[in-house]
Design a protein around this motif. Structure first.
Motif, PDB file in Angstrom:
ATOM      1  N   GLY A  44      -4.179  24.749  -7.672  1.00 19.38           N
ATOM      2  CA  GLY A  44      -5.435  25.243  -6.960  1.00 19.38           C
ATOM      3  C   GLY A  44      -5.985  24.317  -5.858  1.00 19.38           C
ATOM      4  O   GLY A  44      -6.946  24.510  -5.241  1.00 19.38           O
ATOM      5  N   LYS A  45      -5.316  23.212  -5.504  1.00 21.10           N
ATOM      6  CA  LYS A  45      -5.686  22.339  -4.577  1.00 21.10           C
ATOM      7  C   LYS A  45      -4.669  21.916  -3.591  1.00 21.10           C
ATOM      8  O   LYS A  45      -3.403  22.084  -3.740  1.00 21.10           O
ATOM      9  N   GLN A  46      -5.087  21.509  -2.283  1.00 20.65           N
ATOM     10  CA  GLN A  46      -4.109  21.116  -1.404  1.00 20.65           C
ATOM     11  C   GLN A  46      -3.540  19.826  -1.663  1.00 20.65           C
ATOM     12  O   GLN A  46      -3.987  18.935  -2.362  1.00 20.65           O
ATOM     13  N   ARG A  47      -2.281  19.672  -1.146  1.00 21.65           N
ATOM     14  CA  ARG A  47      -1.761  18.485  -1.350  1.00 21.65           C
ATOM     15  C   ARG A  47      -2.458  17.208  -0.670  1.00 21.65           C
ATOM     16  O   ARG A  47      -2.873  17.702   0.242  1.00 21.65           O
ATOM     17  N   GLU A  48      -2.476  16.066  -1.278  1.00 21.81           N
ATOM     18  CA  GLU A  48      -3.014  15.039  -0.970  1.00 21.81           C
ATOM     19  C   GLU A  48      -2.268  13.805  -0.841  1.00 21.81           C
ATOM     20  O   GLU A  48      -1.222  13.529  -1.652  1.00 21.81           O
ATOM     21  N   LEU A  49      -2.590  12.839   0.069  1.00 18.26           N
ATOM     22  CA  LEU A  49      -1.900  11.514   0.359  1.00 18.26           C
ATOM     23  C   LEU A  49      -2.237  10.695  -0.909  1.00 18.26           C
ATOM     24  O   LEU A  49      -3.625  10.444  -1.045  1.00 18.26           O
ATOM     25  N   VAL A  50      -1.413  10.086  -1.610  1.00 14.70           N
ATOM     26  CA  VAL A  50      -1.609   9.020  -2.468  1.00 14.70           C
ATOM     27  C   VAL A  50      -1.472   7.709  -2.034  1.00 14.70           C
ATOM     28  O   VAL A  50      -2.281   6.997  -2.415  1.00 14.70           O
ATOM     29  N   ALA A  51      -0.214   7.240  -1.638  1.00 11.58           N
ATOM     30  CA  ALA A  51      -0.139   5.742  -1.093  1.00 11.58           C
ATOM     31  C   ALA A  51       1.075   5.915  -0.036  1.00 11.58           C
ATOM     32  O   ALA A  51       1.779   6.977  -0.042  1.00 11.58           O
ATOM     33  N   THR A  52       0.820   4.937   0.858  1.00 11.88           N
ATOM     34  CA  THR A  52       2.049   4.934   1.950  1.00 11.88           C
ATOM     35  C   THR A  52       2.764   3.461   1.944  1.00 11.88           C
ATOM     36  O   THR A  52       1.944   2.437   1.487  1.00 11.88           O
ATOM     37  N   ILE A  53       3.946   3.492   2.227  1.00 13.30           N
ATOM     38  CA  ILE A  53       4.401   2.017   2.476  1.00 13.30           C
ATOM     39  C   ILE A  53       5.247   1.976   3.596  1.00 13.30           C
ATOM     40  O   ILE A  53       6.098   2.833   3.642  1.00 13.30           O
ATOM     41  N   THR A  54       5.198   0.884   4.501  1.00 12.49           N
ATOM     42  CA  THR A  54       5.944   1.029   5.715  1.00 12.49           C
ATOM     43  C   THR A  54       7.325  -0.081   5.464  1.00 12.49           C
ATOM     44  O   THR A  54       7.412  -0.320   4.285  1.00 12.49           O
ATOM     45  N   SER A  55       8.065   0.225   6.401  1.00 12.97           N
ATOM     46  CA  SER A  55       9.386  -0.496   6.123  1.00 12.97           C
ATOM     47  C   SER A  55       9.273  -1.915   5.946  1.00 12.97           C
ATOM     48  O   SER A  55      10.189  -2.534   5.322  1.00 12.97           O
ATOM     49  N   GLY A  56       8.139  -2.481   6.556  1.00  9.94           N
ATOM     50  CA  GLY A  56       7.738  -3.957   6.290  1.00  9.94           C
ATOM     51  C   GLY A  56       7.058  -4.284   5.038  1.00  9.94           C
ATOM     52  O   GLY A  56       6.789  -5.439   4.926  1.00  9.94           O
ATOM     53  N   GLY A  57       6.769  -3.131   4.346  1.00  5.44           N
ATOM     54  CA  GLY A  57       5.968  -3.332   2.896  1.00  5.44           C
ATOM     55  C   GLY A  57       4.533  -3.284   2.854  1.00  5.44           C
ATOM     56  O   GLY A  57       3.828  -3.556   1.944  1.00  5.44           O
ATOM     57  N   SER A  58       4.019  -2.942   4.210  1.00  7.87           N
ATOM     58  CA  SER A  58       2.240  -2.854   4.172  1.00  7.87           C
ATOM     59  C   SER A  58       1.951  -1.408   3.543  1.00  7.87           C
ATOM     60  O   SER A  58       2.850  -0.507   3.616  1.00  7.87           O
ATOM     61  N   THR A  59       0.898  -1.593   2.835  1.00 11.28           N
ATOM     62  CA  THR A  59       0.666  -0.431   1.861  1.00 11.28           C
ATOM     63  C   THR A  59      -0.642   0.134   2.271  1.00 11.28           C
ATOM     64  O   THR A  59      -1.745  -0.613   2.765  1.00 11.28           O
ATOM     65  N   ALA A 112      -0.847  16.164 -11.585  1.00 14.98           N
ATOM     66  CA  ALA A 112      -0.224  17.098 -10.331  1.00 14.98           C
ATOM     67  C   ALA A 112       1.176  16.906 -10.398  1.00 14.98           C
ATOM     68  O   ALA A 112       1.763  16.371 -11.061  1.00 14.98           O
ATOM     69  N   VAL A 113       1.690  17.712  -9.483  1.00 14.70           N
ATOM     70  CA  VAL A 113       2.914  17.360  -8.894  1.00 14.70           C
ATOM     71  C   VAL A 113       3.085  16.289  -8.146  1.00 14.70           C
ATOM     72  O   VAL A 113       2.266  16.321  -6.781  1.00 14.70           O
ATOM     73  N   TYR A 114       3.894  15.349  -8.133  1.00 18.51           N
ATOM     74  CA  TYR A 114       4.040  14.164  -7.151  1.00 18.51           C
ATOM     75  C   TYR A 114       5.056  14.287  -6.441  1.00 18.51           C
ATOM     76  O   TYR A 114       6.317  14.517  -6.867  1.00 18.51           O
ATOM     77  N   TYR A 115       5.023  14.442  -4.896  1.00 23.54           N
ATOM     78  CA  TYR A 115       6.145  14.285  -3.998  1.00 23.54           C
ATOM     79  C   TYR A 115       6.379  13.152  -3.225  1.00 23.54           C
ATOM     80  O   TYR A 115       5.454  12.626  -2.879  1.00 23.54           O
ATOM     81  N   CYS A 116       7.586  12.819  -3.025  1.00 24.47           N
ATOM     82  CA  CYS A 116       8.025  11.886  -2.389  1.00 24.47           C
ATOM     83  C   CYS A 116       8.106  12.119  -0.843  1.00 24.47           C
ATOM     84  O   CYS A 116       8.807  13.494  -0.521  1.00 24.47           O
ATOM     85  N   ASN A 117       7.830  11.459  -0.038  1.00 17.36           N
ATOM     86  CA  ASN A 117       8.065  11.903   1.611  1.00 17.36           C
ATOM     87  C   ASN A 117       8.667  10.486   2.186  1.00 17.36           C
ATOM     88  O   ASN A 117       8.240   9.523   1.794  1.00 17.36           O
ATOM     89  N   ALA A 118       9.586  10.750   3.322  1.00 17.01           N
ATOM     90  CA  ALA A 118      10.133   9.802   3.934  1.00 17.01           C
ATOM     91  C   ALA A 118      10.345  10.120   5.465  1.00 17.01           C
ATOM     92  O   ALA A 118      10.673  11.313   5.488  1.00 17.01           O
ATOM     93  N   LEU A 119      10.139   9.185   6.291  1.00 19.70           N
ATOM     94  CA  LEU A 119      10.398   9.239   7.793  1.00 19.70           C
ATOM     95  C   LEU A 119      11.786   8.987   8.002  1.00 19.70           C
ATOM     96  O   LEU A 119      11.869   7.456   7.664  1.00 19.70           O
ATOM     97  N   GLY A 141       9.603  17.318  -5.923  1.00 23.40           N
ATOM     98  CA  GLY A 141       8.350  17.017  -6.572  1.00 23.40           C
ATOM     99  C   GLY A 141       8.816  16.718  -8.254  1.00 23.40           C
ATOM    100  O   GLY A 141       9.679  17.214  -8.762  1.00 23.40           O
ATOM    101  N   THR A 142       7.910  16.109  -8.879  1.00 25.21           N
ATOM    102  CA  THR A 142       7.933  15.704 -10.404  1.00 25.21           C
ATOM    103  C   THR A 142       6.446  15.836 -10.868  1.00 25.21           C
ATOM    104  O   THR A 142       5.610  15.351 -10.436  1.00 25.21           O
ATOM    105  N   GLN A 143       6.366  16.375 -12.273  1.00 23.08           N
ATOM    106  CA  GLN A 143       5.195  16.915 -12.534  1.00 23.08           C
ATOM    107  C   GLN A 143       4.428  15.719 -13.375  1.00 23.08           C
ATOM    108  O   GLN A 143       5.460  15.021 -14.346  1.00 23.08           O
ATOM    109  N   VAL A 144       3.212  15.324 -13.267  1.00 23.29           N
ATOM    110  CA  VAL A 144       2.659  14.256 -14.060  1.00 23.29           C
ATOM    111  C   VAL A 144       1.458  14.798 -14.775  1.00 23.29           C
ATOM    112  O   VAL A 144       0.719  15.647 -13.978  1.00 23.29           O
TER     113      VAL A 144
END
Length: 121
Positions: free
Chosen positions: A42-57, A91-98, A114-117
């Motif tokens: 019932g909720k919108q997808r939300e960002l949990v965490a990001t990491i760059t190729s250099g490791g910045s989070t 939630a269902v957790y989704y991985c995203n990559a550029l 997606g994977t259910q937690v």
């Protein structure tokens, strides 16, 4: 065929831990940013965490100090270590990559399936 495959979801009691993994496979030239999103019922997808190729989070305020994102560039894999889990983390957790598939081309945005937690007593 390029795909992102997540694993590591499941059910855990409040206060427990889970580690999610997401591996990018296929013909990939390079991977830029990687991220984890989640979507509760019932909720919108939300960002949990990001990491760059250099490791910045970066982290959502709701998960700071409880969740750690990391990546292994040699394995094209991003991880999400989740500690002190709460029922509201369910939630269902989704991985995203550029990704860049071919040198000189634009980045393309890919999602995992997606994977259910579930956090419940």
């Amino acid at each position: 065929q390029v795909q992102l495959v997540e694993s590591g979801g499941g059910s855990v009691q409040p206060g427990g831990s889970l580690r999610l993994s997401c591996t990018a496979s296929g013909s990939i030239f390079s991977i830029y940013g990687m991220a984890w999103y989640r979507q509760a019922p019932g909720k919108q997808r939300e960002l949990v965490a990001t990491i760059t190729s250099g490791g910045s989070t970066n982290y959502a305020d709701s998960v700071k100090d409880r969740i750690t994102i990391s990546r292994d560039n040699a394995k094209n894999t991003v991880y999400l270590q989740m500690n002190s889990l709460k029922p509201e983390d369910t939630a269902v957790y989704y991985c995203n990559a550029l990704l860049i598939l071919t040198p000189g081309t634009m980045t393309r945005n890919y999602w995992g399936q997606g994977t259910q937690v579930t956090v419940s007593s």
